[in-house]
Design a protein around this motif. Structure first.
Motif, PDB file in Angstrom:
ATOM      1  N   ALA A 122      29.619  -8.530  17.286  1.00  0.00           N
ATOM      2  CA  ALA A 122      28.467  -7.681  17.584  1.00  0.00           C
ATOM      3  C   ALA A 122      28.894  -6.467  18.387  1.00  0.00           C
ATOM      4  N   THR A 123      29.835  -6.659  19.319  1.00  0.00           N
ATOM      5  CA  THR A 123      30.291  -5.531  20.142  1.00  0.00           C
ATOM      6  C   THR A 123      31.003  -4.501  19.277  1.00  0.00           C
ATOM      7  N   PHE A 124      31.723  -4.964  18.281  1.00  0.00           N
ATOM      8  CA  PHE A 124      32.415  -4.043  17.384  1.00  0.00           C
ATOM      9  C   PHE A 124      31.414  -3.149  16.663  1.00  0.00           C
ATOM     10  N   ALA A 125      30.318  -3.747  16.223  1.00  0.00           N
ATOM     11  CA  ALA A 125      29.288  -2.954  15.542  1.00  0.00           C
ATOM     12  C   ALA A 125      28.679  -1.935  16.495  1.00  0.00           C
ATOM     13  N   ALA A 126      28.690  -2.275  17.775  1.00  0.00           N
ATOM     14  CA  ALA A 126      28.073  -1.381  18.757  1.00  0.00           C
ATOM     15  C   ALA A 126      28.901  -0.131  19.012  1.00  0.00           C
ATOM     16  N   ARG A 127      30.192  -0.176  18.629  1.00  0.00           N
ATOM     17  CA  ARG A 127      31.065   0.979  18.898  1.00  0.00           C
ATOM     18  C   ARG A 127      30.544   2.256  18.297  1.00  0.00           C
ATOM     19  N   ALA A 145      25.592 -11.478  13.394  1.00  0.00           N
ATOM     20  CA  ALA A 145      26.770 -11.777  14.201  1.00  0.00           C
ATOM     21  C   ALA A 145      26.477 -12.930  15.149  1.00  0.00           C
ATOM     22  N   GLU A 146      27.324 -13.954  15.072  1.00  0.00           N
ATOM     23  CA  GLU A 146      27.139 -15.071  15.992  1.00  0.00           C
ATOM     24  C   GLU A 146      28.135 -15.026  17.130  1.00  0.00           C
ATOM     25  N   ARG A 147      29.080 -14.107  17.034  1.00  0.00           N
ATOM     26  CA  ARG A 147      30.081 -14.001  18.104  1.00  0.00           C
ATOM     27  C   ARG A 147      29.957 -12.661  18.794  1.00  0.00           C
ATOM     28  N   VAL A 148      30.221 -12.690  20.087  1.00  0.00           N
ATOM     29  CA  VAL A 148      30.076 -11.481  20.909  1.00  0.00           C
ATOM     30  C   VAL A 148      30.981 -10.361  20.413  1.00  0.00           C
ATOM     31  N   ASP A 149      32.220 -10.684  20.084  1.00  0.00           N
ATOM     32  CA  ASP A 149      33.146  -9.606  19.719  1.00  0.00           C
ATOM     33  C   ASP A 149      32.740  -8.910  18.414  1.00  0.00           C
TER      34      ASP A 149
END
Lengths: 229, 510
Positions: free
Chosen positions: B249-254, B243-247
């Motif tokens: 990567a954050t989605f994967a973190a959910r 992931a190169e974008r924050v959103d």
């Protein structure tokens, strides 16, 4: 996190011999005067089903049970409080969205009584799974008809549910006192209730339930006479 | 044990590129949430609404609160701090803490350490933002006290922490129920609370209050360390493609966050310090420690992941950014607490029923998002729906109007159904449609009612009009209507509203 104000010396709600206590008027209709855990209840009636629901919930909530209501954004919370359903133990999910069955299942794990206004059709397999969950967790699933005299909605939700509930409470007639043409205010209501179900022997039992102001001026529900074994 | 806290007062101001001498304030959900020193001097306070704040300070610049921006701006300072002190725990952008014993020995003394941190961070900040910034360092015997000491830029001598804490109000502990309870008992400061006998606090109020009592006495609470549990409480996921974008990567973190919460909940634990490890395809890593104000839930974990990654992926200068996308994300529960220890009960230990309900409702909140599950509280008001407020589960109960007289309020009993959209109806009497004159007189007695697409039915009884003329002084919100109660032959009893001779059913007594 919201926390409950638990009254001192409150027995944990498993004390009532496998059931939840009920207000006297409803207790008289059911064997043992308790609401059996692990089962399902259907509530219907063109007028008066909401009051009947609140009367049913008053007993268990006063005894420490938590209740969750799914799918009724119109619920009059102040009325619930007047009936004796403490707002500290009432959780609401006004709009459960498409995952309403999952939400119901998750709430059966969390609270003693889950009141569901079905948001659509339910497959028989899903209904059985929900009932099995209620049995396992010793919770009660209350299925609401949602078909009111004033609501323009279509067929009755309860009629569409694949399995009939263990117990059905129907508000057959209700009449309010206190108003005359041009004068007064709504004071109290008398609702005729018919109880039927698998575990109720004999023909259906009927009774009367009064809501609103009692003659002493206190809203009903606050005086609780639980019938327990 | 000694702890050091580094505090940047009004960090949001610096993060947004302003200096404390400029009049800036931040708005969140309609109220002021923070402001610069200059604005504070002018009378701007958290909790005010926009108009009130502008009245105190007409030249005030009002910005939207943006925690991501605050976190992103804070990240380079953390990088600078970690060069000096190995283990830094971030509480929130603008406040971080560390153990002081080791570093103060290394740099000579606590004073020397504080001076060094102050100088290094000041010059770093000045270089990057061209603004002088206030940095306050505090040292005390416990992490909690160090945070408070930092607000006063004080180094509290060993053993004097309890003395230092005594005048602070009970609300400083941040446990709402304990604050309410203590006020009822006449306890208003940490000093008064600390004077209560320890055994009594434990038996009367439970383990959470007992832990708070320890904090009030200036003692450092030994956390339940991971080693004692002898288990690794961590979850990780690989991101493919990186992931190169924050959103992204954050989605994967959910799902990762929920996994960790469940993993801990099954063991009766909750996470108080979280370690987030992010690794890129080229092997670059960024590890940060985050301390929760109470405990972490899924939403706050995801927020920290977003903060950490925006500070890294979207960093200002190229050499601060990684050269590839995030490939691996790991969440470790670095410090945990038993969930049984977290509830303050007002009358003794919480019953099992309550505990089960609270846990279950937290889980449903996770399924539906904030606002999916709500509870209700009573408040003052006039109309049927005005007398209660719905509070999203997980949020603190708002401060409510004390019970005041509300002239014209609907009488008891309250209606059992309040329609979110009032139902339009037609009401007629013997002489045609029923209307209300300007003087509040009814034109003729209502005898029949018709719901949309239905037949006429008889009105068996009715009463009213109860006139409402609300907010006559404000043209926008002026409301002039009349209420009626009526019962019908087949459709039950209702509360109706008439406005400009149009009728609606507002609520039903079902």
């Amino acid at each position: 996190m919201a926390l409950a104000l638990v009254q001192p010396n409150i027995p944990d709600s498993t004390d009532f011999a496998g059931g939840l206590p009920l207000v006297t008027e409803l207790g008289a209709l059911l064997p043992g005067g308790i609401l059996r855990r692990g089962g399902s209840v259907g509530i219907s009636g063109q007028t008066g089903q909401t009051s009947l629901l609140l009367k049913l919930l008053a007993g268990p909530v006063a005894n420490g049970s938590w209740v969750a209501v799914i799918g009724l954004p119109a619920l009059g919370v102040e009325a619930a409080n007047e009936f004796g359903v403490s707002l500290d133990r009432l959780a609401l999910v006004p709009d459960p969205g498409t995952a309403w069955l999952d939400v119901t299942a998750a709430l059966l794990d969390a609270v003693d009584i889950v009141v569901l206004y079905p948001q659509g059709n339910c497959r028989p397999g899903d209904a059985s799974r929900l009932l099995a969950r209620a049995r396992e967790r010793h919770s009660v699933l209350v299925l609401m008809d949602g078909q009111l005299a004033i609501s323009p909605s279509g067929r009755s939700a309860l009629a569409r549910w694949p399995q009939s509930p263990d117990l059905t409470l129907a508000a057959t007639e209700s009449s309010w006192s206190g108003l005359t043409p041009g004068h007064g205010t709504l004071h109290h209501c008398s609702i005729s209730v018919a109880a039927s179900g698998r575990r109720l022997p004999g023909p259906r039992r009927t009774g009367q339930v009064t809501t609103g102001q009692t003659t002493t001026g206190q809203a009903t529900g606050r005086r609780l006479n639980a019938v327990a074994r | 044990m000694r702890f050091l806290a580094v505090y940047f007062p009004n960090w949001s101001v610096t993060a947004a590129g302003y200096s404390q001498d400029e009049q800036v304030a931040f708005l969140h959900a309609g109220t002021i949430i923070g402001c610069s020193t200059a604005a504070h001097t002018d009378g701007v306070r958290p909790g005010q609404r926009r108009r009130e704040a502008k009245r105190h300070c007409p030249m005030l610049t009002i910005l939207t609160h943006d925690s991501d921006r605050d976190a992103k701006a804070f990240e380079p300072l953390i990088t600078a701090l970690t060069q000096l002190v190995p283990r830094i725990e971030i509480t929130t952008p603008g406040l971080c803490t560390m153990a002081a014993a080791g570093p103060s020995r290394y740099y000579g003394s606590e004073q020397a350490l504080a001076k060094l941190l102050n100088e290094e961070l000041s010059s770093d900040l000045l270089e990057r933002t061209n603004q002088p910034a206030t940095i306050r360092v505090g040292i005390a015997d416990s992490r909690f006290a160090a945070g408070l000491a930092a607000r006063h830029a004080a180094i509290i001598a060993p053993g004097h922490t309890e003395e230092f804490l005594a005048p602070f109000p009970i609300s400083t502990l941040g446990i709402d129920d304990l604050t309410i309870l203590s006020h009822r008992l006449g306890i208003h400061t940490l000093g008064q609370f600390a004077k209560l006998p320890t055994r009594s606090v434990l038996s009367r109020f439970g383990t959470a209050a007992s832990a708070a009592h320890q904090l009030a006495r200036g003692e450092h609470r030994e956390p339940l360390s991971i080693h004692e549990i002898a288990q690794v409480l961590a979850v990780s996921t690989e991101l493919d493609p990186p992931a190169e974008r924050v959103d992204i990567a954050t989605f994967a973190a959910r799902s990762l966050a929920s996994e960790l919460i469940d993993l801990l909940a099954r063991r009766g634990l909750a996470c108080t310090v979280l370690r987030i490890d992010a690794q890129t395809e080229h092997g670059e890593t960024l590890t940060r420690l985050w301390r929760a104000s109470t405990v972490f839930d899924a939403e706050t974990i995801i927020e920290r992941v977003r903060w950490q990654l925006s500070g890294w992926l979207d960093a200002g200068t190229k050499d601060q950014r990684p050269t590839a996308g995030i490939m691996l994300l790991q969440l470790h529960a670095d410090e945990v607490a038993g969930t049984a220890d977290l509830q303050v009960s007002l009358w003794g230990e919480m019953s099992d029923t309550d505990r089960r309900a609270v846990r279950g409702l937290d889980r449903v909140r996770g399924l539906l998002g904030p606002g999916g599950v709500v509870t209700a509280v009573l408040r003052g008001g006039r109309g049927p729906g005005d007398r209660t407020t719905l509070v999203p589960w997980g949020e603190p109960t708002p401060a409510l109007d004390p019970p005041m007289p509300w002239p014209g309020q609907v009488t008891s009993p309250a209606p059992t159904l309040i329609h979110p959209q009032p139902i339009p109806v037609e009401v007629i009497g013997d002489h045609g449609p029923v209307g209300i004159s300007m003087r509040g007189e009814i034109s003729n007695s209502p005898t029949q009612l018709r719901l949309p697409n239905r037949n006429w039915q008889a009105i068996t009884a009715w009463a009213g009009p109860w006139l409402i003329d609300e907010r006559w002084w404000d043209r926008q919100t002026h409301r002039r209507q009349a209420r009626f109660q009526l019962t019908t032959a087949q459709a039950g009893a209702h509360l109706c509203t008439v406005q400009r001779n149009r009728w609606w059913i507002e609520a039903t007594y079902d």
